[in-house]
Design a protein around this motif. Structure first.
Motif, PDB file in Angstrom:
ATOM      1  N   SER A  48       7.330  17.837  69.893  1.00  0.00           N
ATOM      2  CA  SER A  48       5.866  17.812  69.860  1.00  0.00           C
ATOM      3  C   SER A  48       5.295  19.224  69.858  1.00  0.00           C
ATOM      4  O   SER A  48       4.343  19.521  69.134  1.00  0.00           O
ATOM      5  CB  SER A  48       5.317  17.045  71.060  1.00  0.00           C
ATOM      6  N   ALA A  49       5.882  20.097  70.667  1.00  0.00           N
ATOM      7  CA  ALA A  49       5.422  21.486  70.703  1.00  0.00           C
ATOM      8  C   ALA A  49       5.658  22.165  69.360  1.00  0.00           C
ATOM      9  O   ALA A  49       4.805  22.915  68.872  1.00  0.00           O
ATOM     10  CB  ALA A  49       6.131  22.246  71.821  1.00  0.00           C
ATOM     11  N   LEU A  50       6.792  21.894  68.739  1.00  0.00           N
ATOM     12  CA  LEU A  50       7.106  22.477  67.439  1.00  0.00           C
ATOM     13  C   LEU A  50       6.126  21.989  66.374  1.00  0.00           C
ATOM     14  O   LEU A  50       5.625  22.774  65.565  1.00  0.00           O
ATOM     15  CB  LEU A  50       8.540  22.134  67.045  1.00  0.00           C
ATOM     16  N   ARG A  94       3.480  24.241  64.152  1.00  0.00           N
ATOM     17  CA  ARG A  94       3.466  24.190  62.680  1.00  0.00           C
ATOM     18  C   ARG A  94       2.071  23.839  62.162  1.00  0.00           C
ATOM     19  O   ARG A  94       1.617  24.409  61.174  1.00  0.00           O
ATOM     20  CB  ARG A  94       4.491  23.180  62.174  1.00  0.00           C
ATOM     21  N   LEU A  95       1.411  22.897  62.816  1.00  0.00           N
ATOM     22  CA  LEU A  95       0.066  22.525  62.393  1.00  0.00           C
ATOM     23  C   LEU A  95      -0.901  23.693  62.550  1.00  0.00           C
ATOM     24  O   LEU A  95      -1.728  23.948  61.659  1.00  0.00           O
ATOM     25  CB  LEU A  95      -0.436  21.326  63.206  1.00  0.00           C
ATOM     26  N   ASP A  96      -0.802  24.411  63.661  1.00  0.00           N
ATOM     27  CA  ASP A  96      -1.656  25.582  63.863  1.00  0.00           C
ATOM     28  C   ASP A  96      -1.404  26.626  62.779  1.00  0.00           C
ATOM     29  O   ASP A  96      -2.343  27.213  62.238  1.00  0.00           O
ATOM     30  CB  ASP A  96      -1.417  26.203  65.240  1.00  0.00           C
ATOM     31  N   ARG A  97      -0.133  26.851  62.461  1.00  0.00           N
ATOM     32  CA  ARG A  97       0.206  27.828  61.436  1.00  0.00           C
ATOM     33  C   ARG A  97      -0.350  27.411  60.067  1.00  0.00           C
ATOM     34  O   ARG A  97      -0.904  28.226  59.337  1.00  0.00           O
ATOM     35  CB  ARG A  97       1.721  27.998  61.357  1.00  0.00           C
ATOM     36  N   LEU A  98      -0.235  26.134  59.748  1.00  0.00           N
ATOM     37  CA  LEU A  98      -0.768  25.639  58.477  1.00  0.00           C
ATOM     38  C   LEU A  98      -2.285  25.775  58.415  1.00  0.00           C
ATOM     39  O   LEU A  98      -2.844  26.157  57.377  1.00  0.00           O
ATOM     40  CB  LEU A  98      -0.370  24.175  58.256  1.00  0.00           C
ATOM     41  N   LYS A  99      -2.968  25.465  59.515  1.00  0.00           N
ATOM     42  CA  LYS A  99      -4.428  25.603  59.549  1.00  0.00           C
ATOM     43  C   LYS A  99      -4.840  27.049  59.338  1.00  0.00           C
ATOM     44  O   LYS A  99      -5.779  27.333  58.592  1.00  0.00           O
ATOM     45  CB  LYS A  99      -4.983  25.091  60.882  1.00  0.00           C
TER      46      LYS A  99
END
Length: 68
Positions: A43-45, A49-54
């Motif tokens: 979940s942390a990973l 990844r979502l933060d990086r994509l945003k």
């Protein structure tokens, strides 16, 4: 486990059953803890990844020229 510790010598079958159950419970607990730790790490990973994509999307959108 308490049953194993306070059992009488003639209660061998009950003592063995209590020991087996305690061992199974310990193994199940360890397995569940492992599953929870893996889930939390995954979940942390995913969140990272979502933060990086945003951030990448925001960056690419800010690099585009404004429409005329």
């Amino acid at each position: 486990m308490r049953k194993v510790l306070v059992s009488q010598p003639e209660e061998r079958d009950q003592r063995e059953e209590a020991y087996r159950r305690a061992r199974v419970e310990t193994e199940m607990k360890a397995g569940l803890e492992s599953l929870i730790e893996t889930y939390e790490a995954d979940s942390a990973l995913v969140a990272k990844r979502l933060d990086r994509l945003k951030k990448q999307r925001e960056h690419t959108l800010s690099d585009r020229p404004a429409p005329q």
